[in-house]
Every structure is written in C-alpha cells, then in structure tokens.
Write an enzyme that holds these catalytic residues in place. Structure first.
Site, mmCIF file in Angstrom:
data_model
loop_
_atom_site.group_PDB
_atom_site.id
_atom_site.type_symbol
_atom_site.label_atom_id
_atom_site.label_comp_id
_atom_site.label_asym_id
_atom_site.label_seq_id
_atom_site.Cartn_x
_atom_site.Cartn_y
_atom_site.Cartn_z
ATOM 1 N N HIS A 6 0.839 -1.188 0.000
ATOM 2 C CA HIS A 6 0.000 0.000 0.000
ATOM 3 C C HIS A 6 0.879 1.244 0.000
ATOM 4 O O HIS A 6 1.723 1.408 0.889
ATOM 5 C CB HIS A 6 -0.914 0.011 1.232
ATOM 6 N N PHE B 25 3.662 0.406 4.943
ATOM 7 C CA PHE B 25 4.248 -0.717 5.704
ATOM 8 C C PHE B 25 3.472 -2.021 5.575
ATOM 9 O O PHE B 25 3.380 -2.776 6.527
ATOM 10 C CB PHE B 25 4.410 -0.344 7.187
ATOM 11 N N HIS B 26 2.955 -2.340 4.380
ATOM 12 C CA HIS B 26 2.140 -3.544 4.198
ATOM 13 C C HIS B 26 2.631 -4.428 3.053
ATOM 14 O O HIS B 26 1.818 -4.865 2.223
ATOM 15 C CB HIS B 26 0.676 -3.154 3.934
ATOM 16 N N PRO B 27 3.901 -4.763 2.943
ATOM 17 C CA PRO B 27 4.335 -5.622 1.836
ATOM 18 C C PRO B 27 3.796 -7.041 1.983
ATOM 19 O O PRO B 27 3.755 -7.592 3.078
ATOM 20 C CB PRO B 27 5.862 -5.588 1.938
#
Length: 533
Positions: free
Chosen positions: A296, A470-472
C-alpha cells in the site's frame, strides 16, 4: 556447532511467527524453537503506543530497509521499516486493527480453495482476539491473545473529519471489522490499558514457561539446510559464532514478505537463472519466489490547524508534554495511549467499484514523514492509500552473502489504474477538508499545497512524496497445483519441498484491503492446525 534437535523450527518471531510457535507448543506434543534476528522486546518505546515514532528509526529493533530507486517515484529509494525484535512488526507498527474485506478472502479461494474464504478465516480472527466492548459476537472474539480496544475519548479534529465525511454522503462506521467496511470513524487498536498488545505480548508471554518452547533472539538465520529436497534444519549466526539447529518434522518460515523470499533464495529455492547469477546452487527452480510483491502506497496531505488542539501543540511545549504524560499515567488515555492515527475512512473513488478501494489514516499531528519530528505549527495529517493496487514488484538478491539486504523493487504506480486512484483519493481528501465542520478548523493546506491543482500536478506530488504504509505482501504466494508461480499450496507447504512451510504475509495471493497485522496473525493461527491435522 550443533544444538539439540527440535520437532519444528520457526524462523521469525513476528506477528505470524509468534502465533505459530505458541500454538504448536501449547499442548506439549512438539518441541519448538522460535528464532529471531532481533532482541527481546524490552524497550519501553515498544510498549508505549506513541513510542513507534522512536522505534521507526531504531536499528536495534528495526531492519531500516530501503527500496531500490523507483523510476515511478522520481527515482527515489523509499524507506521500509520492518520489525527486528520479538513481536516483529506488531511491536513497532501503528497498532491499527483491521482485517480487510470479506471479498478479499473470497477472492483468495481462486488460489487456495474454500478453506481461505471469509467464512472459513473468520473463526481464526475471532480466536486470536479479545475485544473489550460488547459488540457483534459473530465477528469478534472475547478470549484471544491479541487485545483490541476502541478509542474511548474522541478528538475534535477526528470528530470534525467524520462529520465532514458524513456531509459528503460517507456514513459513520463504528466497527470496520464488522459486516461492512464502508464509512468513517475511529480505528480500533491493538492496545490494552494504554499499552501495546503485540504478538510477543499476547502469544509468547503466556508460553514462555513451557519447557518445550525455546526462544532464541539476536540470531540471524543464514540458510535452510536440506537432505535432498527435504528441509532438515537451519544454520544461523549468533555472538560471532556459526550454529545450527536440526528439525525432525520441519522448518517454518515466518520472516515476512521481504526476508522469507530472501532466505529461500539464499537456500537455493527461487528463480534458477537469478540464483545462478549469484553463484547459488539451485535446489528447486521456483520462479514465483520474490515475485508478485504488493504494498500500500500512502500519500500524506498536511494541513495547518487554526486552533492549538493538535498533538504537535502538546509535543512542542513543556506544559503539553506534562499534560499528555499525566493523561497516560492517571487514566491510560491521551496521545501516548493511542499512537498517531485515530481517524479512519474506507470508501470508493473508482467508477464502478462495488466496495471501498481507498483507506484514510487521519493523525492529529504532522511531520515531514511518518515517525518524524513533528512540525512547529499546529498541524494534522490525512494519509490516503489505494487498497488493492495493480502494480507488482519483486524481491531479488543483492548477493549470496546473507548479511546483504535484498533488493526491493516495489514498482509503485506502474499501472494506470493505480495512478488514477491516487489522484482521486487525494482529491477526495481535499473535498473533505473543504467541507464543514472540518473546514472551520483549517488554516491552510501545507501539502500538496494550493499550487497543485491539475491531475498532472497531483500525480507529481504523489510521485515525489508517496511512501509505503508498511504492508508488503505476496512474495511467496499460495496457489493451486497447476499454478507455475505458486510457492505454497493451500496448506502453506512449499511446493515440491518436504518439511518446509511458510506462514506470514508473503503467502497472500492478493493484498488485503487494509492493514496487514491481524491477517498475518490469522495466517499464523491457521498453520498449526494444518500441521496437527
């Protein structure tokens, strides 16, 4: 040097890894080792919700990764903080408790079968949760390891934001993990009595007295060892020594969407040509390892407030600091107890979309970047992101040296629909800011600033200022038997390799519509059941 054998070795004590290790060891059947590259979670900044402004930059508990320069982001490398501590990212994240949309998981059934539908995963979300308010029991748990609290004291900026969204036809929503995600409201947080409720606190603390669970910290895994095509243990570095562990039943990778594929490639599992470029012997040609990277991308709009009611005002004065300190000490409330982002909004900006495709994080403070020093003026932030980006990136080796961090290529905004969604989301944020009652609290727009009006100007702002939220995910995604890019099957077992499983966000076939901490924990809850079955 060799250590004792275990039944299972879990690599990575993050959101999923803590759940896996605790559940596998809870009935005493298995001897489990949980190995973590970082230290124990002893820093007080970890447990104070607002403290992630400190841990965001602390190399002791944070990998502090950077992407490769991204041509779609004006050639900028993007900072990627990732947890390196017991609890992983759940110890340093923004504490937001979001599961995603039911449709996300129903779409996963194309890759993992009906066992990954929302109906099937919902019980595992409930099992992991203790929700403190009296809400719909069909959606929430009351006795799980992760405590989830509502924000009990409102803030005038967030209340005004919700009301302005309502005046634009966006309904109020008090539970984004309930039947419908659409709407504006306050986030629920992974907190308990003003303290962070991390996976380490929820899962490991109760399990630490178990004789069959060993937790090893400050230990960097360098490779997985195999006997033929069966995982039999790991090698790791600790205190300057090379050590090894053996696993009777198997190895479980829970190192996250960056380090799980990195470790697989170091161990000979990955795209054959790429491994050979780095002199690594190929155990299995797996083209999907490290591919399909999704994240994101957030765009942070900053506004000046015309009243001294922001967290900036508190942090920029001694009386303000004393006030928020007393709030926390006396009632476990105030900014120290709720972190940074309080206001939420989920809605659609794409024509024809039948469900929310953008998410807002509204913070009562402002800074040059997430976790940075707050501005000297009264400021607040509206951060917007597209929920289901079409752009895809990859993780690749920098070298065969385990000490070298992998190359991260996110390829943000490489797809036209992502660029259109970015512009539309920023325009919606501006519309909300220009609508009463929030309009009455705004002195002016700091970023993007009044000069950015055309679609081209707004997109240039997005390219020059966008950053990860911070959503890999999805770099070792699940898939069916005939899927050549699938890395794991529906049971999370690595394809064609014995005694090796993955449980973390890397197995997601598609990124979820929201924050990834709770979904990672749900995945960690599920794998032990697969193994026990």
């Amino acid at each position: 040097m060799s250590e004792a054998q275990y039944d299972y070795i879990v690599i990575g004590a993050g959101s999923a890894g803590c759940a896996v290790a605790a559940r596998l060891s809870e009935d005493g059947r298995f001897r489990v080792a949980l190995i973590e590259a970082g230290p124990r979670d002893t820093s007080p900044w970890i447990h104070l919700p607002l403290g992630y402004g400190k841990t965001m930059w602390d190399e002791r508990v944070n990998w502090k990764l950077y992407t490769q320069p991204d041509p779609n982001m004006n050639g900028r490398p993007i900072y990627w903080p990732r947890g390196k501590v017991l609890g992983g990212c759940s110890s340093i994240n923004g504490l937001i408790a979001i599961r995603g949309q039911a449709q996300d998981y129903d779409e996963w059934t194309e890759y993992g079968g009906k066992q990954w539908s929302f109906r099937e995963v919902l019980p595992w979300f409930r099992k992991s949760e203790t929700f403190t308010d009296d809400v719909n029991p069909d959606y929430h748990g009351k006795s799980g390891p992760i405590r989830v609290d509502p924000i009990r004291r409102g803030h005038p900026l967030i209340d005004a934001f919700i009301a302005s969204a309502g005046n634009l036809g966006i309904p109020r929503n008090s539970d984004f993990n309930g039947p419908d995600q659409q709407g504006a409201g306050y986030y629920h947080l992974t907190t308990r009595s003003g303290l962070r409720s991390s996976a380490a606190v929820g899962y490991l603390r109760p399990a630490r007295g178990l004789a069959n669970l060993t937790v090893v910290t400050d230990a960097r895994v360098t490779r997985i060892r195999f006997a033929g095509r069966r995982a039999e243990g790991i090698d790791y570095r600790r205190d300057g020594k090379t050590l090894r562990m053996d696993a009777r039943k198997g190895v479980i990778l829970s190192a996250g969407a960056v380090h799980t594929p990195h470790l697989m490639m170091l161990s000979g599992l990955g795209p054959a040509a790429h491994l050979k470029e780095h002199g690594i012997d190929v155990l299995a040609d797996m083209p999907g390892v490290g591919g399909n990277l999704q994240d994101h991308l957030q765009f942070r709009l900053i506004f000046r407030c015309n009243r001294p009611i922001t967290t900036n005002d508190d942090l920029n004065s001694l009386p303000g600091k004393i006030k928020i300190g007393l709030q926390w000490l006396l009632s476990r409330s105030g900014p120290l107890a709720v972190g940074i982002n309080q206001g939420a909004l989920f809605t659609s900006v794409t024509p024809g979309s039948d469900r929310p495709d953008v998410q807002f994080h509204v913070a009562t403070l402002s800074a040059d970047m997430a976790g940075g020093k707050v501005h000297p003026f009264s400021g607040f932030t509206m951060s917007v992101c597209q929920l289901r980006p079409e752009s895809r990136g990859q993780i690749r080796l920098a070298s065969a040296d385990p000490g070298d961090q992998p190359h991260i290529h996110p390829n943000y905004l490489s797809e036209e629909n992502d660029r259109k969604a970015a512009v539309a989301a920023i325009r919606l944020a501006r519309r909300i800011a220009a609508t009463d009652p929030l309009k009455g609290l705004i002195e002016g727009e700091e970023l993007p600033g009044p000069s950015a009006q055309s679609d081209e100007d707004i997109l240039e702002f997005a390219r020059g200022n966008g950053a990860t939220i911070f959503h890999p995910t999805s770099t070792c995604r699940m898939g069916r038997e005939d899927d050549p890019l699938a890395v794991v099957g529906p049971d999370l077992k690595v394809r064609g390799i014995g005694n090796l499983w993955i449980a973390d966000c890397s197995v997601m076939p598609r990124i979820v519509s929201g924050n990834t901490n709770l979904p990672a924990i749900m995945i960690g809850e599920r794998l032990p059941e697969f193994l026990k079955e």
